[in-house]
Scaffold this active site. Structure first.
Site, short mmCIF file in Angstrom:
data_model
loop_
_atom_site.label_atom_id
_atom_site.label_comp_id
_atom_site.label_asym_id
_atom_site.label_seq_id
_atom_site.Cartn_x
_atom_site.Cartn_y
_atom_site.Cartn_z
N LEU A 1 0.87 -1.17 0.00
CA LEU A 1 0.00 0.00 0.00
C LEU A 1 0.91 1.23 0.00
O LEU A 1 1.94 1.25 0.69
CB LEU A 1 -0.90 0.04 1.24
N ASP A 2 0.50 2.25 -0.75
CA ASP A 2 1.28 3.49 -0.76
C ASP A 2 1.35 4.07 0.65
O ASP A 2 0.46 3.86 1.48
CB ASP A 2 0.63 4.52 -1.69
N PHE A 3 2.41 4.82 0.90
CA PHE A 3 2.60 5.52 2.17
C PHE A 3 1.35 6.28 2.60
O PHE A 3 0.93 6.24 3.77
CB PHE A 3 3.79 6.48 2.01
N THR B 1 -1.79 5.85 1.63
CA THR B 1 -3.04 5.08 1.57
C THR B 1 -3.22 4.29 2.85
O THR B 1 -2.29 3.67 3.36
CB THR B 1 -3.01 4.10 0.37
N ARG C 1 -4.81 6.11 -8.37
CA ARG C 1 -4.57 7.56 -8.34
C ARG C 1 -4.39 8.11 -9.75
O ARG C 1 -4.91 9.18 -10.09
CB ARG C 1 -3.36 7.84 -7.48
#
Length: 312
Positions: free
Chosen positions: A66-68, A70, A177
């Site tokens: 998961l992105d930082f 998110t 995104r």
């Protein structure tokens, strides 16, 4: 809302072989730099020191990323065999993931499929970002698919916003995104792909959340649903005014989605009560074609990521 801390790690699923955590926004999964005082792997070591695997560098095997910025559901395998079974589900594209997001503007279509191919951005100053095919500097674009369903229309800090459910059908970097930005409906608070006017500095976080996760391994169906963070009781800036599609109905559709492998393995549909880490597991599946050498090497490389030292 309270910031992430060592103490506030939320667990939404736990068995002998897997954990699913509700990752806080703006917390990295792991880091090799001493400056990162808070990471998910440090939270896990603090909460479950007895579950850390000394044979791995990070102590825990994260099944996906998961992105930082998110938040939401992230699966952790507690042993090498469990990691391998999860990897197989990802490789065979049998994992179901769904995200909630607040995006700029009112999306008029109630549902759509977004199919822009996504590649790496080679433009100076944008080296670590992604882009859609046809834009300047977009290299090696790959087919990418996202299903979008509009849940609500409303206002965020007075600006028009849509609440949506996003289901990635491919797994490109920053896919959701980039796809939302390509529609001219960027995720609220997205500093990388959002509006250039500086308005994205105002929200306290990026409004993207991993809401639902299902990984139907052969011995255990890992399924988790996290709380919806985009409700007025948790964020007074968000004021919905028009309901388009009830979220609970969509969750039922996600859970009812048929997995052809479940029939082959003699499993019932995925549900939180179906966990087969020990006796009572279904009989072994019928013989399948042997794994190719390329597939074996790919799997071993994926598993070995979590045993590398900092110098690798």
């Amino acid at each position: 809302m309270e910031p992430g801390s060592m103490e506030n790690l939320s667990i939404v699923y736990q068995s002998r072989d897997f954990l699913v955590v509700n990752k806080h926004w703006d917390v990295r999964i792991d880091s090799k730099t001493w400056k990162e005082t808070l990471t998910l792997q440090k939270q896990l070591r603090h909460r479950f020191p007895e579950l850390a695997d000394p044979d791995t560098y990070y102590g825990f095997r994260f099944c996906h990323q998961l992105d930082f910025s998110t938040s939401g559901a992230l699966c952790v395998a507690l042993n090498k065999a469990a990691a391998g079974s999860a990897y197989k589900c990802f490789k065979e594209r049998r994992v179901t993931k769904a995200y909630l997001a607040l995006v700029r503007g009112y999306i008029q279509e109630s549902r759509m499929t977004i199919s822009y191919a996504i590649g790496r951005n080679s433009t100076e100053g944008r080296a670590h970002t992604m882009c859609i095919e046809g834009t300047q500097g977009c290299e090696n674009p790959k087919p990418s698919l996202t299903e979008l369903v509009v849940l609500e229309h409303g206002l965020y800090a007075g600006d028009p916003v849509s609440k949506v459910l996003l289901q990635p059908l491919t797994g490109r970097t920053h896919q959701l995104r980039v796809h939302c930005s390509a529609l001219s409906h960027p995720v609220v608070g997205d500093l990388t792909y959002g509006q250039a006017s500086g308005r994205e500095d105002q929200p306290f976080r990026m409004m993207l959340h991993a809401f639902y996760l299902r990984i139907p391994t052969q011995t255990e169906c890992v399924e988790a649903r996290t709380p919806d963070p985009f409700v007025p009781t948790l964020d007074a800036c968000w004021s919905p005014h028009t309901l388009i599609q009830p979220l609970d109905q969509l969750v039922q559709v996600l859970r009812a989605a048929h997995d052809p492998k479940s029939t082959e393995w003699g499993q019932e549909p995925c549900s939180p009560s179906i966990r087969r880490p020990g006796p009572g597991r279904p009989p072994p599946p019928p013989a399948r074609p042997p794994e190719t050498e390329a597939q074996r090497v790919s799997c071993l490389q994926w598993l070995s990521e979590w045993t590398l030292g900092p110098d690798n």
